[in-house]
Design a protein around this motif. Sequence first.
Motif, PDB file in Angstrom:
ATOM      1  N   SER A  66     -37.972 -46.459  76.780  1.00  8.38           N
ATOM      2  CA  SER A  66     -38.341 -47.079  75.506  1.00  8.38           C
ATOM      3  C   SER A  66     -37.134 -47.200  74.593  1.00  8.38           C
ATOM      4  CB  SER A  66     -39.399 -46.228  74.793  1.00  8.38           C
ATOM      5  OG  SER A  66     -40.462 -45.948  75.658  1.00  8.38           O
ATOM      6  N   ILE A  73     -44.580 -47.040  70.564  1.00  3.73           N
ATOM      7  CA  ILE A  73     -43.589 -47.024  69.485  1.00  3.73           C
ATOM      8  C   ILE A  73     -43.851 -48.196  68.534  1.00  3.73           C
ATOM      9  CG2 ILE A  73     -41.132 -47.382  68.986  1.00  3.73           C
ATOM     10  CD1 ILE A  73     -40.661 -45.803  71.696  1.00  3.73           C
ATOM     11  N   GLN A 115     -43.429 -48.342  75.340  1.00  2.00           N
ATOM     12  CA  GLN A 115     -42.867 -49.105  74.222  1.00  2.00           C
ATOM     13  C   GLN A 115     -43.940 -49.520  73.224  1.00  2.00           C
ATOM     14  OE1 GLN A 115     -39.449 -49.613  73.964  1.00  2.00           O
ATOM     15  NE2 GLN A 115     -39.945 -50.278  71.892  1.00  2.00           N
ATOM     16  N   TYR A 164     -39.953 -39.575  72.625  1.00  2.00           N
ATOM     17  CA  TYR A 164     -39.979 -40.766  73.491  1.00  2.00           C
ATOM     18  C   TYR A 164     -39.001 -40.524  74.642  1.00  2.00           C
ATOM     19  CZ  TYR A 164     -35.457 -41.979  71.513  1.00  2.00           C
ATOM     20  OH  TYR A 164     -34.144 -41.941  71.161  1.00  2.00           O
ATOM     21  N   LEU A 196     -35.966 -38.546  65.713  1.00  2.82           N
ATOM     22  CA  LEU A 196     -36.169 -39.191  67.009  1.00  2.82           C
ATOM     23  C   LEU A 196     -35.740 -38.247  68.123  1.00  2.82           C
ATOM     24  CD1 LEU A 196     -34.829 -42.732  66.016  1.00  2.82           C
ATOM     25  CD2 LEU A 196     -37.203 -41.932  66.038  1.00  2.82           C
ATOM     26  N   VAL A 245     -35.915 -47.347  70.619  1.00  2.42           N
ATOM     27  CA  VAL A 245     -36.361 -46.960  69.276  1.00  2.42           C
ATOM     28  C   VAL A 245     -35.443 -47.515  68.186  1.00  2.42           C
ATOM     29  CG1 VAL A 245     -37.586 -44.877  69.989  1.00  2.42           C
ATOM     30  CG2 VAL A 245     -35.136 -44.751  69.524  1.00  2.42           C
ATOM     31  N   SER A 273     -45.639 -46.785  64.948  1.00  3.51           N
ATOM     32  CA  SER A 273     -44.601 -46.347  64.015  1.00  3.51           C
ATOM     33  C   SER A 273     -45.029 -46.532  62.561  1.00  3.51           C
ATOM     34  CB  SER A 273     -43.290 -47.078  64.295  1.00  3.51           C
ATOM     35  OG  SER A 273     -43.481 -48.457  64.123  1.00  3.51           O
TER      36      SER A 273
END
Lengths: 288, 577
Positions: B98, B78, B75, B93, B110, B100, B82
Amino acid sequence: MTDAQYRSGEKPVWCPGCGDYGVSAAIMKALGELNIPKNDIMVVTGIGCSSAISGQFSTYGIHGIHGRLLPIATGVKLANPKLTVIGAGGDGDGYGIGAAHFIHAARRNIDLTYIVMDNEIYGLTTGQASPTSLIGMKTKSTPFGVTENPINPLSLAISAGATYVARGFSGDPNHLSMLIKNGITHKGFALIDIMSPCVTFNHDNTYDWLRKRIYKLEDQQHDPSDMAKAFEKATEFDRDGSKMPLGLFYKTSKPLYEELDPVIMEGPVVGRSPPTTAEVEAVLKEYM
Amino acid sequence: MNDITIRIAGANGDGIDSSGDLIAKVFLNVGLNVFAYRSYQSIIRGGHVWHQVRISQNELHGPGEKINILVALNQDSIDLQSAHMAEGGSVIYDGSKSNVDALKDRGLNLVNLPMLDIVLKNGGDPLLKNVVAIGAIMKMTGIDIGVFSDIIKSKFGKKGEMIVNNNINSAKAGYDDPAVKNIMELKGDGKKRYMMDGNTALSIGAFASGCRFYAAYPMTPASGILHWFAAHQKLGVVVKQTEDEIAAINMTIGAASAGARSMCGTSGGGFSLMVEALGLSGMLEVPIVVVDSQRGGPSTGLPTKTEQGDLLFVSHASQGEFPRIVVSPRNIKESLYVGAEAHNLAEKYQCPVIILMDLYISEHAESINTFELEGIKVDRGKIATKSDGRFKRYEITTDGISPRSFPGTPGLEFIAPSDEHDEYGNLVTDFNAGIDKYVGIRRQMHEKRMRKIDTMLKEEKGVFVPDVSNADAEYFFVTFGSTTESVMEAVELLSPSGKKFGIISFKYLMPLDVEKTKALLSGKKLIDVEYNFTAQLAYLIKANTCIDISHRILKYDGEAFTGREIADKALELVSKW
């Protein structure tokens, strides 16, 4: 051959009566008896009155910087193990500023002979306490007396892994010469700590003071292969300030660093040709 | 798309580095240029780390700016990465681990890849998650999955069939996962290229020139050199890990005195400990090579981050005056040649040579088309073979260089002293201090040593001057060492701006051919670019040439320079010129 060929003939810097004259004579005598070609000898010294002993030699030598003679000597030996490498310096140089190197050189068991002229004072800097000065000693830097316990180089060397640990007295050059000669022929790290009085700045630990305390281990049938006994004798003066043994405290046989190193075991790296282009290309291929 | 950046991010212990290497290797093997850079921390487990690979058909000069494909292993990755995503970039991912949601409205691609699930079906080694992601990357970029199988077979073949199969099956599962779609075709030219970091290149160069002794105490970012020599010692190099850097340099001096080409390496903190012995090498005229791979300072500073903060320090370190050479390779390929040249210069001029690296060049890897090994020659300088009478090791000569001898040679014995000495090596201190004759000898001996600087400037034509590119440009970046590559990238980015930029880059920083350097810099619009706060190169230039470079782009936060930031700042400076 005689010991004269190892002498440069230069005038020593030492004060009249300095213990280091006896040490110099004892080293020359040992070399003369061993008859090692002088071009195969490298004498490495540090800084201090005693380190000026380098000037006495007609061999190869390096008069290095303070406390670093052991790493310099180690580098020489690692590159060319065929040389007889002798380190020589003082107590401040080896047990003070260079103490870390002393411990690590001992544990490496590299084939070096390390001669320490121990006068329990800093002479060249005109009389300050040294790491072997005894508690209570008044010096320029300790006018109210030394407050730190002295280093015991003998027990330290034994515990650090030295394989030849001896103490001599510059007032007995024949005995000292025997200890040095055996140290040079010993395969491994040999420490010869030498009580070598400073007649100018140390008025406590004089020739007379030492003569009242010293005795020879060989007269007492000391067994130098017995590590526990070696510690007992090495610490005798710490426990009983009236007795100071001289001679060979400890001797053992361990593999040499040079015998364990995968490169040195195949011969000296000095004199090897640079790699060929094909050898370098083979290395580069790993990265393709 | 012909220039993409892939970043894999996770925690220490997730195998980020080896995965980064694998990604780079995949693209290298199909004939693409790669540039790999990593960010790591001084901790062994946990934390946040990433490894980034930039890929292009063209030669690359920087690590890339925005991320086109992010592999987020947790996590944190991300949340923290990002912000660095390129427009329309992809995030790989694992939806079971995780979340998103925060990325949903940003137009990103994604890719929910069930990495953990796939791993559990292929032996369960958690590090295989990365391999699943690599398979996905290959599908997305149009690379045949067979390329990965070949790499794994040669890399892990010895570890047994099961490990090889688990890897190949994991990569295939990532490649074939329905969530993964091809988004671009990266085509290589099929040519074989090398890939290595600067520490490796430097080590190979030193080895190629006959370096037979390396001593070091472990210190980031120089440890890679120690590891390289340790792994390759059977080629005939004595490698010694020492109790401290003081021992490392003094052993190097000992080994060099015995006649072996010798080198030691460290970072700024360790170099600080080496300083006294650096002067010993100068006084004894023993040739040694010392590597300082800089990291952020002062003190322990930024152990895993880059800086060029030691330039003035290494240029002046140690008491007194003695000739020294300071050289800072400008790219990885040049690091190999510098590793070799340094040993020649040290032995020819019997002085210390300092190779100034930094974390950025030491530890990032690049593809390199070729190495021209024919150019590597070995010159051991003047060596005495005989002597009439007592050997004068420190003979006063017109070029300042006195032939040296090695222990073992009969008739050429001498004592090398750290005190000032006469031609034989006898001290002129002690009894002789202050006596007219010896005062004169001191003067002659000091002049003899310092004369070697004139000799090297005369003999090494064109070496001690900076290189100029785009000689007809209006503005010139002035830089040195690894920052040169970032500046090259900036110049490429600036080409559409209508302003023409050139580069004056220093490889050798000491000594400097002052007249030629001054002539090159004079009358030009100069912008100094270096990785420190005080503009140390500009200081050195001013001290030597009286030319003041007041326009400066300086960075000191530890993160790699990008071509973009240099280009942007240059345009800003130019707009106010």
